[in-house]
Design a protein around this motif. Structure first.
Motif, PDB file in Angstrom:
ATOM      1  N   ALA A 104       7.122 186.489   2.505  1.00  9.85           N
ATOM      2  CA  ALA A 104       8.399 186.191   3.162  1.00  9.85           C
ATOM      3  C   ALA A 104       8.660 184.695   3.071  1.00  9.85           C
ATOM      4  O   ALA A 104       8.014 183.894   3.753  1.00  9.85           O
ATOM      5  N   LYS A 105       9.584 184.312   2.206  1.00  7.32           N
ATOM      6  CA  LYS A 105       9.877 182.898   1.985  1.00  7.32           C
ATOM      7  C   LYS A 105      10.623 182.311   3.183  1.00  7.32           C
ATOM      8  O   LYS A 105      11.490 182.951   3.769  1.00  7.32           O
ATOM      9  N   LEU A 106      10.301 181.074   3.516  1.00  4.19           N
ATOM     10  CA  LEU A 106      10.998 180.377   4.592  1.00  4.19           C
ATOM     11  C   LEU A 106      12.383 179.935   4.141  1.00  4.19           C
ATOM     12  O   LEU A 106      12.579 179.533   2.994  1.00  4.19           O
ATOM     13  N   GLY A 107      13.328 179.967   5.061  1.00  6.31           N
ATOM     14  CA  GLY A 107      14.609 179.319   4.823  1.00  6.31           C
ATOM     15  C   GLY A 107      14.497 177.831   5.114  1.00  6.31           C
ATOM     16  O   GLY A 107      13.451 177.335   5.561  1.00  6.31           O
ATOM     17  N   ALA A 130       7.154 184.854  -6.621  1.00  7.82           N
ATOM     18  CA  ALA A 130       8.512 185.415  -6.536  1.00  7.82           C
ATOM     19  C   ALA A 130       8.460 186.940  -6.607  1.00  7.82           C
ATOM     20  O   ALA A 130       9.228 187.630  -5.918  1.00  7.82           O
ATOM     21  N   ARG A 131       7.563 187.462  -7.424  1.00 15.41           N
ATOM     22  CA  ARG A 131       7.419 188.922  -7.504  1.00 15.41           C
ATOM     23  C   ARG A 131       6.863 189.473  -6.190  1.00 15.41           C
ATOM     24  O   ARG A 131       7.249 190.564  -5.755  1.00 15.41           O
ATOM     25  N   GLU A 132       5.960 188.719  -5.562  1.00 16.75           N
ATOM     26  CA  GLU A 132       5.458 189.144  -4.255  1.00 16.75           C
ATOM     27  C   GLU A 132       6.580 189.132  -3.224  1.00 16.75           C
ATOM     28  O   GLU A 132       6.650 190.006  -2.345  1.00 16.75           O
ATOM     29  N   ARG A 133       7.453 188.158  -3.329  1.00 18.78           N
ATOM     30  CA  ARG A 133       8.609 188.110  -2.422  1.00 18.78           C
ATOM     31  C   ARG A 133       9.506 189.324  -2.637  1.00 18.78           C
ATOM     32  O   ARG A 133       9.966 189.961  -1.674  1.00 18.78           O
ATOM     33  N   ALA A 134       9.756 189.660  -3.897  1.00 20.04           N
ATOM     34  CA  ALA A 134      10.630 190.784  -4.203  1.00 20.04           C
ATOM     35  C   ALA A 134      10.053 192.103  -3.695  1.00 20.04           C
ATOM     36  O   ALA A 134      10.805 193.014  -3.310  1.00 20.04           O
ATOM     37  N   SER A 135       8.722 192.185  -3.668  1.00 19.77           N
ATOM     38  CA  SER A 135       8.081 193.419  -3.206  1.00 19.77           C
ATOM     39  C   SER A 135       7.864 193.439  -1.701  1.00 19.77           C
ATOM     40  O   SER A 135       7.366 194.427  -1.154  1.00 19.77           O
TER      41      SER A 135
END
Length: 375
Positions: A259-262, A250-255
């Motif tokens: 890129a998380k899939l919908g 989640a921290r990698e996503r925030a930075s």
């Protein structure tokens, strides 16, 4: 001199597979010996330990005592005054297990097979002797642990009564496994899975749609299917990625590094994964609330087309209908796509859509928030 751990009473851990909802939970280890996966926060901050075998056997004896008392009709529907918390927990476990039929046991926590094989055999034999009507004993295990086990030890464990193992494959793509710090590679997954099958133990492998993010989605789907095609597990269980804020991923996503899939992209990945499964006879199970499609359930290859058709129907819906289904599913209103046509259920889902001002543009963000409740 090492201090001997004192027995503090009956214990139960925090997790078990959904398929073990009616099982007696016997805690063999505490927490996770690896505990570094970037997508899992269950045991973060907790220390791994092996419970002394004598303590596990004592837990089994405690449950046996309460089972006997309940069978004799003693008034144990509520805990008697003065009963300590661990005894209350054991009574609760015994009563619930009887109500569920008393036929299955799950060994906790995340990797029971890490203990000495002879100790696990003793525990299994004691379970079988204490509860002769048991039909299934199950455990989680890591591929890394099983891949290093002697075949003779695994055969002895199977003979003692362990007849199903759940392994968190998550991915068969080495790039994904390294990125999320799974601590195992695809070849170890294959070696462990084949070893479990050879021992005559049922095998459940877990695939996590979305774990590769947008960058590795296709590799994740295709290479995970390739690994499972080599193993041919009894069950392939779907567990969609969800990211509470405290997780490393989640921290990698925030930075911006992940890129998380919908939901639509995840559905497309799941379709590619199912299409890529071939030459195996596994049963696909989508038995978790995090999954968008509960109705993807069937045996390969017979039901492959029917399961793919579910995803195709979702992908063919107008964007507004997709968003309505997503909200209905994430709130527990919908269990299958056909529920979109159920007037009462549709009205409930529409209420949430209107209340939260859901649109195709923001639905994935809202669903991410809803999914936090189930982790």
């Amino acid at each position: 001199m090492n201090q001997v751990e004192s027995y503090d009473g009956f214990e139960q851990g925090p997790i078990r597979p959904p398929s073990e909802s009616g099982s007696l939970l016997i805690r063999v280890t505490r927490n996770c010996p690896w505990n570094r996966c970037a997508f899992c926060g269950l045991y973060k901050g907790e220390r791994f330990s092996r419970r002394p075998m004598a303590h596990v056997l004592r837990d089994i004896d405690t449950v046996r005592r309460f089972i006997d008392q309940l069978a004799d009709g003693l008034a144990l529907q509520s805990a008697p005054p003065g009963m300590d918390w661990s005894e209350q927990m054991a009574l609760h476990a015994a009563r619930n297990w009887l109500m569920a039929g008393g036929r299955s046991v799950f060994l906790q926590d995340s990797n029971s097979l890490i203990i000495k094989p002879e100790a696990l055999v003793t525990i299994l034999e004691h379970l079988r002797q204490s509860f002769p009507l048991i039909e299934r004993i199950t455990s989680y295990a890591r591929s890394h642990t099983i891949a290093r086990m002697a075949e003779a030890d695994l055969a002895a464990i199977a003979a003692a009564g362990l007849n199903r193992i759940h392994i968190g494959l998550e991915s068969g793509c080495d790039a994904v496994l390294a990125r999320v710090r799974k601590g195992v590679d695809s070849e170890a997954h294959v070696a462990a899975g084949l070893k479990v099958r050879q021992a005559g133990i049922e095998l459940s492998e877990y695939y996590m749609p979305g774990l590769g993010g947008q960058e590795l989605s296709r590799q994740h789907a295709v290479e995970s299917a390739a690994v499972l095609n080599r193993i041919n597990p009894d069950f392939i269980r779907i567990r969609t990625l969800a990211l509470p804020d405290h997780l490393g991923l989640a921290r990698e996503r925030a930075s911006g590094r992940f890129a998380k899939l919908g939901d639509r992209e995840t559905a497309e990945e799941l379709s590619l994964f199912l299409q890529s499964l071939s030459g195996i006879t596994s049963q696909i199970k989508s038995d978790h609330i995090l999954n968008l499609f509960e109705e993807i359930d069937g045996i390969l290859p017979t039901d492959q087309g029917r399961m793919l058709a579910v995803i195709d129907r979702f992908l063919g819906l107008p964007a507004e209908e997709q968003a309505l289904y997503q909200i209905g599913r994430r709130t527990g209103v919908f269990r299958q796509l056909a529920d979109l046509r159920h007037p009462g259920l549709r009205k409930q889902a529409l209420h949430y859509v209107e209340q939260w001002m859901v649109t195709p543009a923001n639905v994935d963000q809202i669903c991410d928030q809803l999914m936090q409740r189930f982790i």
